[in-house]
Scaffold this motif. Structure first.
Motif, PDB file in Angstrom:
ATOM      1  N   ARG A  14      18.932  86.358  46.366  1.00  0.00           N
ATOM      2  CA  ARG A  14      19.069  85.408  47.476  1.00  0.00           C
ATOM      3  C   ARG A  14      17.881  85.436  48.446  1.00  0.00           C
ATOM      4  O   ARG A  14      17.920  84.813  49.494  1.00  0.00           O
ATOM      5  N   ARG A  15      16.822  86.107  48.065  1.00  0.00           N
ATOM      6  CA  ARG A  15      15.643  86.174  48.929  1.00  0.00           C
ATOM      7  C   ARG A  15      14.864  84.867  48.955  1.00  0.00           C
ATOM      8  O   ARG A  15      14.028  84.656  49.818  1.00  0.00           O
ATOM      9  N   TRP A  16      15.167  83.948  48.036  1.00  0.00           N
ATOM     10  CA  TRP A  16      14.386  82.721  47.930  1.00  0.00           C
ATOM     11  C   TRP A  16      14.823  81.666  48.938  1.00  0.00           C
ATOM     12  O   TRP A  16      16.002  81.470  49.184  1.00  0.00           O
ATOM     13  N   ARG A  17      13.844  80.976  49.492  1.00  0.00           N
ATOM     14  CA  ARG A  17      14.056  79.855  50.412  1.00  0.00           C
ATOM     15  C   ARG A  17      13.309  78.664  49.821  1.00  0.00           C
ATOM     16  O   ARG A  17      12.134  78.786  49.442  1.00  0.00           O
ATOM     17  N   ILE A  18      13.966  77.528  49.754  1.00  0.00           N
ATOM     18  CA  ILE A  18      13.366  76.318  49.195  1.00  0.00           C
ATOM     19  C   ILE A  18      13.220  75.299  50.314  1.00  0.00           C
ATOM     20  O   ILE A  18      14.139  75.098  51.111  1.00  0.00           O
ATOM     21  N   GLU A  19      12.052  74.656  50.365  1.00  0.00           N
ATOM     22  CA  GLU A  19      11.802  73.627  51.365  1.00  0.00           C
ATOM     23  C   GLU A  19      11.264  72.375  50.690  1.00  0.00           C
ATOM     24  O   GLU A  19      10.552  72.454  49.682  1.00  0.00           O
ATOM     25  N   LYS A  31      11.305  70.881  55.426  1.00  0.00           N
ATOM     26  CA  LYS A  31      12.701  71.094  55.836  1.00  0.00           C
ATOM     27  C   LYS A  31      13.375  71.995  54.800  1.00  0.00           C
ATOM     28  O   LYS A  31      13.193  71.833  53.590  1.00  0.00           O
ATOM     29  N   VAL A  32      14.178  72.927  55.282  1.00  0.00           N
ATOM     30  CA  VAL A  32      14.888  73.866  54.409  1.00  0.00           C
ATOM     31  C   VAL A  32      15.967  73.140  53.616  1.00  0.00           C
ATOM     32  O   VAL A  32      16.678  72.287  54.160  1.00  0.00           O
ATOM     33  N   CYS A  33      16.093  73.477  52.351  1.00  0.00           N
ATOM     34  CA  CYS A  33      17.189  72.987  51.518  1.00  0.00           C
ATOM     35  C   CYS A  33      18.349  73.955  51.692  1.00  0.00           C
ATOM     36  O   CYS A  33      18.310  75.074  51.172  1.00  0.00           O
ATOM     37  N   PRO A  34      19.401  73.548  52.421  1.00  0.00           N
ATOM     38  CA  PRO A  34      20.521  74.462  52.658  1.00  0.00           C
ATOM     39  C   PRO A  34      21.503  74.470  51.489  1.00  0.00           C
ATOM     40  O   PRO A  34      21.492  73.565  50.655  1.00  0.00           O
ATOM     41  N   GLY A  35      22.342  75.485  51.461  1.00  0.00           N
ATOM     42  CA  GLY A  35      23.443  75.525  50.503  1.00  0.00           C
ATOM     43  C   GLY A  35      23.085  75.957  49.100  1.00  0.00           C
ATOM     44  O   GLY A  35      23.865  75.738  48.175  1.00  0.00           O
ATOM     45  N   VAL A  36      21.915  76.567  48.898  1.00  0.00           N
ATOM     46  CA  VAL A  36      21.528  77.008  47.551  1.00  0.00           C
ATOM     47  C   VAL A  36      22.412  78.191  47.148  1.00  0.00           C
ATOM     48  O   VAL A  36      22.506  79.182  47.866  1.00  0.00           O
ATOM     49  N   THR A  37      23.080  78.063  46.005  1.00  0.00           N
ATOM     50  CA  THR A  37      23.946  79.138  45.511  1.00  0.00           C
ATOM     51  C   THR A  37      23.407  79.788  44.246  1.00  0.00           C
ATOM     52  O   THR A  37      23.859  80.872  43.875  1.00  0.00           O
ATOM     53  N   ALA A  38      22.465  79.122  43.576  1.00  0.00           N
ATOM     54  CA  ALA A  38      21.828  79.700  42.389  1.00  0.00           C
ATOM     55  C   ALA A  38      20.390  79.204  42.332  1.00  0.00           C
ATOM     56  O   ALA A  38      20.110  78.049  42.663  1.00  0.00           O
ATOM     57  N   MET A 110       9.654  80.222  48.721  1.00  0.00           N
ATOM     58  CA  MET A 110       9.034  81.462  49.150  1.00  0.00           C
ATOM     59  C   MET A 110      10.081  82.535  49.375  1.00  0.00           C
ATOM     60  O   MET A 110      11.268  82.243  49.484  1.00  0.00           O
ATOM     61  N   ASP A 111       9.603  83.769  49.472  1.00  0.00           N
ATOM     62  CA  ASP A 111      10.458  84.888  49.825  1.00  0.00           C
ATOM     63  C   ASP A 111      10.811  84.759  51.297  1.00  0.00           C
ATOM     64  O   ASP A 111       9.938  84.770  52.156  1.00  0.00           O
ATOM     65  N   ARG A 112      12.105  84.608  51.597  1.00  0.00           N
ATOM     66  CA  ARG A 112      12.534  84.384  52.987  1.00  0.00           C
ATOM     67  C   ARG A 112      12.326  85.597  53.885  1.00  0.00           C
ATOM     68  O   ARG A 112      12.368  85.486  55.101  1.00  0.00           O
TER      69      ARG A 112
END
Length: 162
Positions: A14-19, A31-38, A110-112
């Protein structure tokens, strides 16, 4: 006197952040993509056999290409008062139905926690609602298929992470 050993701990998935870049005028508006579960990134090289007689029977191989993709699952986010979906989710969904340049999204991940791993590229979108039982959340399986290079970048959250 011995040197203290730094502790090693396991990195979490869960360290990944997608924008997503929602900028319309060529100026990025990440802008951050919220709600990523996988989150499942791929970066597969194309390897061709380049063996020849000069290698004493040892096989030779040459990387001749590269492809990349992100496979993510998201929980859809809504504003139930305004009756709207999250803007990033909508941009991804609408790109999946478009053609030409409108069918591509500018994405980075990126690594959050601010570690150095971070990437950026442009991708085509596949959007597949998961459906489910009456108790299920509204989830969508999204595939972002790279269109061009996936570039390593400086992690944009590295300086803001304590």
């Amino acid at each position: 006197m011995s040197t203290p050993v730094e502790p090693d701990v396991a990195a979490l998935a869960r360290r990944w952040r997608i924008e997503l870049d929602l900028g319309a005028s060529g100026t990025p508006d990440w802008k951050v993509c919220p709600g990523v579960t996988a989150f499942d990134p791929e970066a597969e090289p194309n390897i061709e056999d380049s063996s020849d007689y000069d290698s004493d029977g040892w096989a030779g191989n040459t990387k001749t290409g590269q492809s990349w993709a992100l496979n993510i699952t998201i929980n859809r986010r809504i504003n139930d008062q305004a009756k709207t979906y999250n803007a990033v989710h909508e941009a991804i969904r609408l790109a999946s139905f478009a053609y030409g340049s409108a069918s591509r999204v500018h994405v980075r991940y990126m690594d959050r926690d601010g570690l150095p791993e971070a990437y950026e590229g442009r991708a085509l979108v596949t959007w597949k609602p998961s459906g489910g039982e009456y108790t299920a959340l509204d989830q969508v399986e999204v595939t972002l298929t790279g269109d061009g290079p996936l570039l390593p970048i400086d992690n944009p959250v590295a300086e803001t992470t304590p």
